[in-house]
Design an enzyme around this catalytic site. Sequence first.
Site, PDB file in Angstrom:
ATOM      1  N   PHE A  62       0.865  -1.203  -0.093  1.00 13.24           N
ATOM      2  CA  PHE A  62      -0.085  -0.057  -0.028  1.00 13.24           C
ATOM      3  C   PHE A  62       0.693   1.134  -0.062  1.00 13.24           C
ATOM      4  CE2 PHE A  62       0.936  -0.120   4.568  1.00 13.24           C
ATOM      5  CZ  PHE A  62       0.752   1.197   4.938  1.00 13.24           C
ATOM      6  N   LYS A  63       2.045   1.230   0.309  1.00 12.78           N
ATOM      7  CA  LYS A  63       3.042   2.322   0.373  1.00 12.78           C
ATOM      8  C   LYS A  63       3.169   2.923  -0.881  1.00 12.78           C
ATOM      9  CE  LYS A  63       3.833   1.347   4.710  1.00 12.78           C
ATOM     10  NZ  LYS A  63       5.052   0.832   5.333  1.00 12.78           N
ATOM     11  N   ASP A  64       2.827   2.166  -2.148  1.00 12.60           N
ATOM     12  CA  ASP A  64       3.189   2.796  -3.386  1.00 12.60           C
ATOM     13  C   ASP A  64       2.252   3.738  -3.623  1.00 12.60           C
ATOM     14  OD1 ASP A  64       5.114   1.160  -4.162  1.00 12.60           O
ATOM     15  OD2 ASP A  64       3.523  -0.458  -4.761  1.00 12.60           O
ATOM     16  N   LEU A  66       3.999   6.653  -1.989  1.00 12.76           N
ATOM     17  CA  LEU A  66       5.420   6.986  -2.307  1.00 12.76           C
ATOM     18  C   LEU A  66       5.454   7.142  -3.952  1.00 12.76           C
ATOM     19  CD1 LEU A  66       6.937   4.919   0.363  1.00 12.76           C
ATOM     20  CD2 LEU A  66       7.179   7.587   0.260  1.00 12.76           C
ATOM     21  N   THR A 105       7.984   0.574   3.381  1.00 18.11           N
ATOM     22  CA  THR A 105       8.339   1.716   3.039  1.00 18.11           C
ATOM     23  C   THR A 105       9.615   2.013   2.384  1.00 18.11           C
ATOM     24  OG1 THR A 105       7.108   2.628   4.614  1.00 18.11           O
ATOM     25  CG2 THR A 105       8.782   4.053   3.946  1.00 18.11           C
TER      26      THR A 105
END
Length: 469
Positions: free
Chosen positions: A111-113, A116, A144
């Site tokens: 989900f960090k995509d 970021l 992350t």
Amino acid sequence: MRYISTRGQAPALNFEDVLLAGLATDGGLYVPENLPRFTQEEIASWAGLPYHELALRVMRPFVTGSIPDADFKKILEETYGVFSHSAVAPLRQLNGNEWVLELFHGPTLAFKDFALQLLGRLLDYVLEKRSERVVIVGATSGDTGSAAIEGCKHCENVDIFILHPHNRVSEVQRRQMTTIFGENIHNIAIEGNFDDCQEMVKASFADQSFLKGTRLVAVNSINWARIMAQIVYYFHAALQLGGPARSVSFSVPTGNFGDIFAGYLARNMGLPINQLIVATNRNDILHRFMSGNQYVKETLHATLSPSMDIMVSSNFERLLFDLHGRNGAAIAGLMDTFKQGGGFSVEQERWTEARKLFDSLAVDDAQTCETIAEVFAQTGELLDPHTAIGVKAARECRRSLDIPMVILGTAHPVKFPEAVEKAGIGKALELPAHLSDLFERDERCTVLPNDLKAVQAFVSQHGNRGKPL
């Protein structure tokens, strides 16, 4: 849009400056001075929009005055155009009124995509406009780091240093970081745990003299742009399930409180959210606060869900700020108490206010594996350990069966083969095509002691594309 610090002593900044500042000069975190609020009619009119168009509607107020609409729209189209699923964040049904929001279709399968990929493009846009160069020093408990490197690897004006706890992330997570080469990319394995890494990042922000004039930028979820991007998928999920005409509940696997804080903001922006469930592992400081008003630091344990192996939840300060009527002095006092004594409780009425929306559950490794096995047997769906914790918490803490429950699916199961194996599932895990040769790629990483000065010396020596700063 202006942003203020949770500790009340730093100057208010615009979006551009907040993007580059990360942590406020008084040690606090930046939050919007005034949160935008949408009417039910406005939210309803967004039904059916492509993800990047919805993102523009939700996030536009946060960048007003810093990025023109046309430029922001282009950035968002590029950001979510790299996701492998056309829906970007598809919903998958587990049973009659229980859904998993799949947030792992980005380049690094986590989900960090969502945040970021956006952050890298925003940095490129702002730094090019300012003719400025920056250094990123980030800490990761797993996902992350790879998402930050993937999102920022092409940034011309950025040097990236990512700290991860040595031998405490999964092999896939590690290789996703250490196999991306570039003059501006540096992976550092710290002989300590994630909290040690995170403390080094915070200390480096507090005193940046080791950079010799270059600015430090945060990619951890203390950076407001990360939180801002995560608000969008709450609106996206609710609109798929009949919102805003009906309420939706969410169960969120979280260690640093950033992802669930985005849901809290979505609710305050007008999205009808009935319940937010804090789903965490054995490192249960958030559960101990939500269930018993005890925010106390304890020993950090390694688990099968390493992205939540966190004992100090940085973003929790943002919620505390609201619970204390946005009183910066009160938050500064609380954080000082925590630093000195390792814990605190809040006044009963403030804790009761939080409990109106939040529930919580801590799930150990055995229960995580049981849930993975149970869901696979019932549906054929294979969950990663973090998402499994979200499912377990949803089923234990759910207030109403009539209200749709959405579990945030935070990572692809292929990243955590140990948990899948321990759950007794013999299904072969295959990496997506773009990562199919991951285990054959060369790695590059530097192991350093758990020592702030050693890390800062390394950054100073290797910044500016290999030339000392």
